[in-house]
Design a protein around this motif. Sequence first.
Motif, PDB file in Angstrom:
ATOM      1  N   THR A  33       0.875  -1.190  -0.012  1.00 25.46           N
ATOM      2  CA  THR A  33      -0.032   0.045  -0.115  1.00 25.46           C
ATOM      3  C   THR A  33       0.877   1.274   0.048  1.00 25.46           C
ATOM      4  N   VAL A  34       0.681   2.032  -0.964  1.00 22.98           N
ATOM      5  CA  VAL A  34       1.472   3.395  -1.127  1.00 22.98           C
ATOM      6  C   VAL A  34       1.048   4.355  -0.431  1.00 22.98           C
ATOM      7  N   TRP A  35       1.794   5.108   0.331  1.00 19.97           N
ATOM      8  CA  TRP A  35       1.264   6.370   1.085  1.00 19.97           C
ATOM      9  C   TRP A  35       2.188   7.584   0.947  1.00 19.97           C
ATOM     10  N   GLU A  36       1.538   8.633   1.254  1.00 18.81           N
ATOM     11  CA  GLU A  36       2.626   9.946   1.140  1.00 18.81           C
ATOM     12  C   GLU A  36       2.045  10.829   1.942  1.00 18.81           C
ATOM     13  N   PRO A  37       2.827  11.673   2.898  1.00 21.28           N
ATOM     14  CA  PRO A  37       2.260  12.344   3.674  1.00 21.28           C
ATOM     15  C   PRO A  37       1.394  13.720   3.083  1.00 21.28           C
ATOM     16  N   LEU A  38       0.488  13.892   3.706  1.00 18.17           N
ATOM     17  CA  LEU A  38      -0.355  15.148   3.194  1.00 18.17           C
ATOM     18  C   LEU A  38       0.602  16.295   3.182  1.00 18.17           C
ATOM     19  N   LEU A  39       1.373  16.582   4.301  1.00 19.98           N
ATOM     20  CA  LEU A  39       2.052  17.830   4.161  1.00 19.98           C
ATOM     21  C   LEU A  39       2.877  18.030   3.006  1.00 19.98           C
ATOM     22  N   SER A  40       3.613  16.771   2.265  1.00 18.94           N
ATOM     23  CA  SER A  40       4.481  16.873   1.378  1.00 18.94           C
ATOM     24  C   SER A  40       3.525  17.703   0.153  1.00 18.94           C
ATOM     25  N   HIS A  41       2.524  17.203   0.159  1.00 23.12           N
ATOM     26  CA  HIS A  41       1.697  17.762  -1.052  1.00 23.12           C
ATOM     27  C   HIS A  41       1.497  19.286  -0.727  1.00 23.12           C
ATOM     28  N   LEU A  42       1.202  19.844   0.429  1.00 23.36           N
ATOM     29  CA  LEU A  42       1.126  21.327   0.746  1.00 23.36           C
ATOM     30  C   LEU A  42       2.540  22.064   0.292  1.00 23.36           C
ATOM     31  N   ALA A  43       3.636  21.096   0.774  1.00 21.29           N
ATOM     32  CA  ALA A  43       4.853  21.717   0.817  1.00 21.29           C
ATOM     33  C   ALA A  43       5.271  22.429  -0.729  1.00 21.29           C
ATOM     34  N   ASP A  59       5.215  13.968  15.324  1.00 18.96           N
ATOM     35  CA  ASP A  59       5.349  12.461  16.074  1.00 18.96           C
ATOM     36  C   ASP A  59       6.483  11.440  15.205  1.00 18.96           C
ATOM     37  N   GLU A  60       6.706  10.326  15.812  1.00 20.65           N
ATOM     38  CA  GLU A  60       7.547   9.301  15.183  1.00 20.65           C
ATOM     39  C   GLU A  60       6.885   8.738  13.793  1.00 20.65           C
ATOM     40  N   GLN A  61       5.729   8.825  13.683  1.00 17.91           N
ATOM     41  CA  GLN A  61       4.970   8.234  12.641  1.00 17.91           C
ATOM     42  C   GLN A  61       3.855   8.969  11.896  1.00 17.91           C
ATOM     43  N   TRP A  62       3.647   9.098  10.776  1.00 18.84           N
ATOM     44  CA  TRP A  62       2.740   9.850  10.108  1.00 18.84           C
ATOM     45  C   TRP A  62       1.233   9.208  10.260  1.00 18.84           C
ATOM     46  N   GLU A  63       0.297  10.070  10.253  1.00 19.35           N
ATOM     47  CA  GLU A  63      -0.961   9.314  10.402  1.00 19.35           C
ATOM     48  C   GLU A  63      -1.208   8.470   9.059  1.00 19.35           C
ATOM     49  N   GLU A  64      -1.153   9.059   7.925  1.00 19.66           N
ATOM     50  CA  GLU A  64      -1.085   8.237   6.527  1.00 19.66           C
ATOM     51  C   GLU A  64      -0.407   7.040   6.702  1.00 19.66           C
ATOM     52  N   GLU A  65       0.784   7.036   7.275  1.00 14.47           N
ATOM     53  CA  GLU A  65       1.523   5.651   7.213  1.00 14.47           C
ATOM     54  C   GLU A  65       0.659   4.615   8.163  1.00 14.47           C
ATOM     55  N   ARG A  66       0.041   5.174   9.441  1.00 16.59           N
ATOM     56  CA  ARG A  66      -0.768   4.318   9.952  1.00 16.59           C
ATOM     57  C   ARG A  66      -1.766   3.630   9.467  1.00 16.59           C
ATOM     58  N   ALA A  91       3.707  -1.040   3.722  1.00 15.64           N
ATOM     59  CA  ALA A  91       3.292   0.417   3.691  1.00 15.64           C
ATOM     60  C   ALA A  91       4.446   1.171   3.058  1.00 15.64           C
ATOM     61  N   GLY A  92       4.462   1.488   1.702  1.00 12.54           N
ATOM     62  CA  GLY A  92       5.439   1.856   1.024  1.00 12.54           C
ATOM     63  C   GLY A  92       5.332   3.459   0.851  1.00 12.54           C
ATOM     64  N   ARG A  93       6.432   4.317   1.253  1.00 13.32           N
ATOM     65  CA  ARG A  93       6.244   5.606   1.439  1.00 13.32           C
ATOM     66  C   ARG A  93       6.474   6.073  -0.210  1.00 13.32           C
ATOM     67  N   GLY A  94       5.703   6.902  -0.794  1.00 16.64           N
ATOM     68  CA  GLY A  94       5.843   7.418  -2.090  1.00 16.64           C
ATOM     69  C   GLY A  94       6.356   8.859  -2.078  1.00 16.64           C
ATOM     70  N   THR A  95       6.969   8.986  -3.014  1.00 15.34           N
ATOM     71  CA  THR A  95       7.774  10.344  -3.066  1.00 15.34           C
ATOM     72  C   THR A  95       7.562  10.922  -4.475  1.00 15.34           C
ATOM     73  N   GLY A  96       6.731  10.251  -5.241  1.00 15.92           N
ATOM     74  CA  GLY A  96       6.444  10.722  -6.625  1.00 15.92           C
ATOM     75  C   GLY A  96       5.100   9.914  -6.804  1.00 15.92           C
ATOM     76  N   PRO A  97       4.863   9.713  -8.043  1.00 12.73           N
ATOM     77  CA  PRO A  97       3.793   9.014  -8.658  1.00 12.73           C
ATOM     78  C   PRO A  97       3.680   7.559  -7.831  1.00 12.73           C
ATOM     79  N   VAL A  98       2.373   7.265  -7.694  1.00 13.68           N
ATOM     80  CA  VAL A  98       2.181   5.612  -7.217  1.00 13.68           C
ATOM     81  C   VAL A  98       2.807   4.990  -7.903  1.00 13.68           C
ATOM     82  N   TRP A  99       2.743   5.070  -9.040  1.00 14.18           N
ATOM     83  CA  TRP A  99       3.183   3.796  -9.998  1.00 14.18           C
ATOM     84  C   TRP A  99       4.631   3.752 -10.055  1.00 14.18           C
ATOM     85  N   ALA A 100       5.453   4.784  -9.699  1.00 13.74           N
ATOM     86  CA  ALA A 100       6.901   4.636  -9.664  1.00 13.74           C
ATOM     87  C   ALA A 100       7.129   4.085  -8.312  1.00 13.74           C
ATOM     88  N   THR A 101       6.363   4.526  -7.169  1.00 15.59           N
ATOM     89  CA  THR A 101       6.973   3.471  -6.032  1.00 15.59           C
ATOM     90  C   THR A 101       6.424   2.195  -6.197  1.00 15.59           C
TER      91      THR A 101
END
Length: 163
Positions: A33-43, A59-66, A91-101
Amino acid sequence: MTYLIAFDGSDDARAAIAYTGARLRPEPTVVLTVWEPLLSHLAWAPLSAGGPVPAQQQDEQWEEERQAERVAREGADLATAAGLPEARPVAGRGTGPVWATIVDHAAELDASLIVVGSRGLSRVKSVLLGSVSDRVLHHAGRPTLIVPPADRTSRPGPPGQAD
């Protein structure tokens, strides 16, 4: 051999797990399951946020990651129930498009097969929204199974063809 099944909790992703469990030989499976922090979108859009937003999580863990961990666990449980006994949630953290992750995780695992569901978007919607499954297929460099929506996987083949 290892299967990588992309799972977002949708009916199409559930159909992909069910199809894999019913029709393929059981192999160790990673349910991603790919996730990305909401704040990274806002940044990336400080004007819409009213100013720069720090991309640091207090926090130690992002809510999106949980949430992604819960979804991945659900997918792994479904995979086990479908006949894939060695299913592991990731749970894989995405840093770009979901397909790339998805493609990157498949490469890291040296997955023998990537399985993704297809939303069954019309051609127009697919062009406008993009297609994760299409991009995975064209960028993965390894076997990829795209499972159509559940209502299409249960249809019989053309007349004269046996299952």
